[in-house]
Structure formats: C-alpha cells, structure tokens
Design a protein around this motif. Structure first.
Motif, mmCIF file in Angstrom:
data_model
loop_
_atom_site.group_PDB
_atom_site.id
_atom_site.type_symbol
_atom_site.label_atom_id
_atom_site.label_comp_id
_atom_site.label_asym_id
_atom_site.label_seq_id
_atom_site.Cartn_x
_atom_site.Cartn_y
_atom_site.Cartn_z
ATOM 1 N N ARG A 17 -16.421 19.989 61.773
ATOM 2 C CA ARG A 17 -15.935 18.749 61.165
ATOM 3 C C ARG A 17 -14.956 18.058 62.102
ATOM 4 N NH1 ARG A 17 -19.631 17.837 57.251
ATOM 5 N NH2 ARG A 17 -20.029 19.766 56.098
ATOM 6 N N GLU A 18 -14.916 16.731 62.049
ATOM 7 C CA GLU A 18 -14.008 15.938 62.864
ATOM 8 C C GLU A 18 -13.176 15.060 61.940
ATOM 9 O OE1 GLU A 18 -16.505 13.762 65.434
ATOM 10 O OE2 GLU A 18 -17.217 15.527 66.558
ATOM 11 N N SER A 77 -13.036 11.989 61.663
ATOM 12 C CA SER A 77 -13.793 10.875 61.067
ATOM 13 C C SER A 77 -14.725 11.340 59.957
ATOM 14 C CB SER A 77 -14.594 10.153 62.162
ATOM 15 O OG SER A 77 -15.488 11.065 62.781
ATOM 16 N N ARG A 78 -14.961 12.650 59.878
ATOM 17 C CA ARG A 78 -15.860 13.165 58.852
ATOM 18 C C ARG A 78 -15.209 14.378 58.183
ATOM 19 N NH1 ARG A 78 -21.248 14.743 61.390
ATOM 20 N NH2 ARG A 78 -21.788 15.025 59.179
ATOM 21 N N ARG A 106 -9.361 17.286 50.809
ATOM 22 C CA ARG A 106 -10.074 16.753 51.969
ATOM 23 C C ARG A 106 -9.431 17.351 53.224
ATOM 24 N NH1 ARG A 106 -13.168 12.179 51.317
ATOM 25 N NH2 ARG A 106 -12.530 11.324 53.332
ATOM 26 N N SER A 123 -9.295 17.572 57.301
ATOM 27 C CA SER A 123 -9.661 16.818 58.504
ATOM 28 C C SER A 123 -9.579 17.664 59.770
ATOM 29 C CB SER A 123 -8.755 15.593 58.652
ATOM 30 O OG SER A 123 -7.389 15.973 58.687
#
Length: 420
Positions: free
Chosen positions: A80-81, A83-84, A139, A141
């Motif tokens: 995961r990055e 932005s996602r 969430r 990141s």
C-alpha cells in the motif's frame, strides 16, 4: 621499586616520622573490607554491589508495541502507498496492562498503546500518525515490514542473564534494571560508620555568644560532611572537653551503644600541653608523630585495645590541616573499605600559572583553582593551615613533591580534583 603491599606491611610497623605513603597504608589497614548486607532496591543508590544481580525475567518479558498505533498483519497492508491507503476494521482496543488480549484475525487491526502486549497473529504496528485514528475502522497509509515497531521478548535481557556485576556502584540506571528484572533487595557492601569528634574546651556551638578565647566549632561538622561525601556514615560527637577521663568515657559509652568502624578526631595531637587526644590514646595502641607533609604534619593512628580494638585516626586541629589530612589519608581508605571502584580523587596534570616555593622534605598540598579551558592552576589564599575561607573556595589540591623547593610558572603539577 617496592610493591604497594610491601609498603603497607612496612607501614604497619613503621615509626614516625613517616612518609605520606606509609601513613596512608597504616590508616587503610584500620578499615578492612566491609561485609555485605541486603537493602531494598529503592534504597541502594550509591551503594556498591557485593553480589551479581541475575535477571529473574526477560526484558521485555513479552512481545509488545513500541508505539501508540494499530497492531496488524504486515501482509494485510503490504504494497500500500500513501495515495492508496488500506481500510481495516478495528477488532479491539489493547491498552497497556490488558491481560486478556484477543488474537488478531486476518484482515483486521487492533488499536494498541505503547507497552501493550502484541496480540497473537500480529507482526507489526502502524504508528497512529500514519492513520486516521479510527476506532471502528481505520485507514492505514503506511505499509510496515514485519517486526516494525515491535519490542520482542528478551531482546534486551534474557532470564538468567547477569545484569549487574559485583563491584558496580548503583546509580539510577542500575536501580532501574534491578527493579525491572524483579529484584526486591540487592546485596551491597555495608557502609563504614565513623564516630567524629573534635576536641577543645574553647569550642562552642554556632548561635552562642562568643566569650574571649572561644571559637565556633567547625571541624566536627566539616569532617562529618566529608565522611558522608566519601560514602560513609558519620556520627558527630560534639563538645568533648579537654579532659582525658571524660574524653574516653564519652567514646566508651558510644561504642557500648552500637558498632563503630572508625573513630576520627581532630585536634589535641601536637606535642604541647593539654593535648587530650594524644594523652588519652598514647600507650593504648595509637602512635603519634610527624608525617612529611604540609599542612597536616602531626598525625596519629592505631587500634585501641581497651576500647574493643576500634581503629582510631587522629587529625590535627587547624581546619585546613584537618581537611587536607582527611583527603590524603581517610577518604580513599573509607571508599576502599566498601569496595568503591574509584576510591581516590580524580588526578590531572595542569600548568602552574605562578611561581611557587616549597619547603624541602615535605610534600605540600596547596589549595587551588583550576582553569580547565587553558589547563592552568593557581593558588587560593596561602599555604597557611588556618585559612578556612580560602579552603572553601578551592576546587583542587595541588601536590608539590618533597624534593621540589621551587616551581616556575609554566611548570606541570599534579592536581587532585575536589569534585562536588
């Protein structure tokens, strides 16, 4: 050159006059190694360990989080990055100290606090700063690698490891690790108890109006403070009169009341009349005479058989002589008796900033102030043995050897640091 043990053996039977080294050895022989005693860990600061401390538990004792954040399976957030970000349901809260930690199911996260146990199934922690801080879903990141922000059991200390070794001085960090591995008490060397007396019928307590010929008593508090500063236990027996029978009776009553390792006196040791210390202890095992030093020439030391064999060290009465004599003869002996790894004052070499002369045949201990930036030292006051105000401003003792009578400015000198 003779060994230190040979010097000490000779010094124990040497007569006066003595060298500084001979008298140091005589005094040191009066204080054998102190036995061990157990003390609570929280009361052991500054004490010297008599036995190793072995860890009863590992440190950490369980896998735990190094951060406030979310315990995860690294595979669930891999790749995961920012932005996602990945969103996971929050299965449980794990505060530090929670005992019933539920395992982490695949595809979920547990909110976890620093120091809390890592749940079974988790292998990484995402710091809260890399999340939205959610409580039902979160969430994430960041994509931590396995082991990120995890403290593993035993990575610092394993149960059975020696965490502290005999001979160490216990400071805050050592007390912390002893407590962390479960030690309730530690075995340390007992501190020597020193009975401090300063004699003189002319001495009165501060706060009393001085009559002609009277002075405020200062040597007793000064020497008691010096004993405590060295790490010993001082008991101050004040205002002992210049009467041999009363002097001996006061000491005998205190010795009968409990253990004393050393009796330390100041004053009454010269060759004149009314020298109560000399009169009381002569012929009882204490030898008196001159040591080749300045200040502090008149000295005495020995064991008094009819006082239970207690060791006695008698210092001169002039305050500077008394203090310097303590530094030269008593301080290191006290610290060595309870096993301190550094019994002596730190010694450095400095450059003399002025010209000095010194008497032949006597080792001088001059009071000085050290300029650490330039590596120079200068004298405070004069070599006179009554200048207590100058002594209080001194930061060091400057040693002038017996065979040196002149020192020019710029000469290297040995300096004993009188650290606070």
């Amino acid at each position: 050159m003779r060994s230190l043990s040979e010097v000490r053996q000779d010094a124990c039977v040497a007569s006066f006059p003595r060298t500084v080294e001979e008298h140091r050895a005589v005094v040191a022989a009066l204080l054998p190694p102190m036995p061990a005693e157990d003390v609570p860990v929280g009361q052991a600061r500054g004490r010297v360990l008599a036995a190793d401390v072995v860890a009863a538990v590992s440190l950490p004792s369980f896998d735990n989080s190094a951060m406030d954040g979310y315990a995860v399976r690294a595979a669930d957030v891999a790749g995961r990055e920012d932005s996602r970000p990945v969103e996971l349901p929050v299965g449980a809260d794990i505060p530090a100290g929670r005992l019933d930690v539920p395992p982490l199911e695949p595809g979920t996260a547990h909110r976890i606090m620093t120091g809390a146990a890592l749940p079974a199934g988790a292998d990484a922690v995402v710091p809260v700063e890399d999340t939205d801080g959610g409580t039902t879903t979160v969430r994430l990141s960041a994509a931590p690698a396995p082991g990120a922000h995890v403290r593993y059991a035993g990575e610092d200390v394993l149960a059975g490891d020696v965490v502290l070794t005999a001979g160490m001085v216990l400071g805050p960090a050592q007390i912390g690790v002893a407590a962390a591995v479960g030690a309730v008490t530690v075995a340390v060397r007992r501190l020597p108890t020193v009975l401090v007396l300063s004699t003189g019928s002319e001495l009165v307590a501060p706060g009393t109006a001085l009559q002609p010929g009277q002075i405020y008593e200062s040597n007793g508090p000064m020497l008691a403070a010096a004993v405590e500063d060295a790490g010993g236990r001082a008991e101050l027996l004040r205002f002992v009169p210049d009467d041999v029978e009363q002097f001996l009776d006061r000491i005998r009553r205190r010795l009968d009341a409990g253990h004393v390792d050393l009796v330390l006196t100041s004053g009454g040791v010269s060759a004149g009349a009314y020298e109560v210390v000399r009169d009381a202890f002569s012929g009882r095992g204490v030898e008196f005479g001159k040591v080749a030093m300045q200040p502090g020439g008149p000295q005495g030391a020995g064991r008094v058989g009819d006082l239970g064999g207690v060791g006695v060290v008698t210092l001169p009465g002039n305050p500077v002589s008394s203090h310097v004599s303590f530094e030269v003869f008593v301080r290191s002996a006290l610290r060595a008796s309870f096993g301190h790894p550094y019994p002596d004052r730190p010694v450095v070499t400095a450059t003399l900033s002025e010209r000095w002369t010194s008497p032949a045949g006597r080792r001088q201990f001059r009071r000085g102030v050290l300029d650490a930036v330039h590596g120079t030292v200068r004298e405070v006051g004069t070599p006179a043995s009554h200048l207590l105000g100058s002594l209080a401003r001194a930061e060091c003792l400057v040693v002038v050897p017996e065979d040196v009578t002149e020192l020019d400015a710029g000469s290297p000198v040995e300096v004993w640091l009188l650290e606070p």
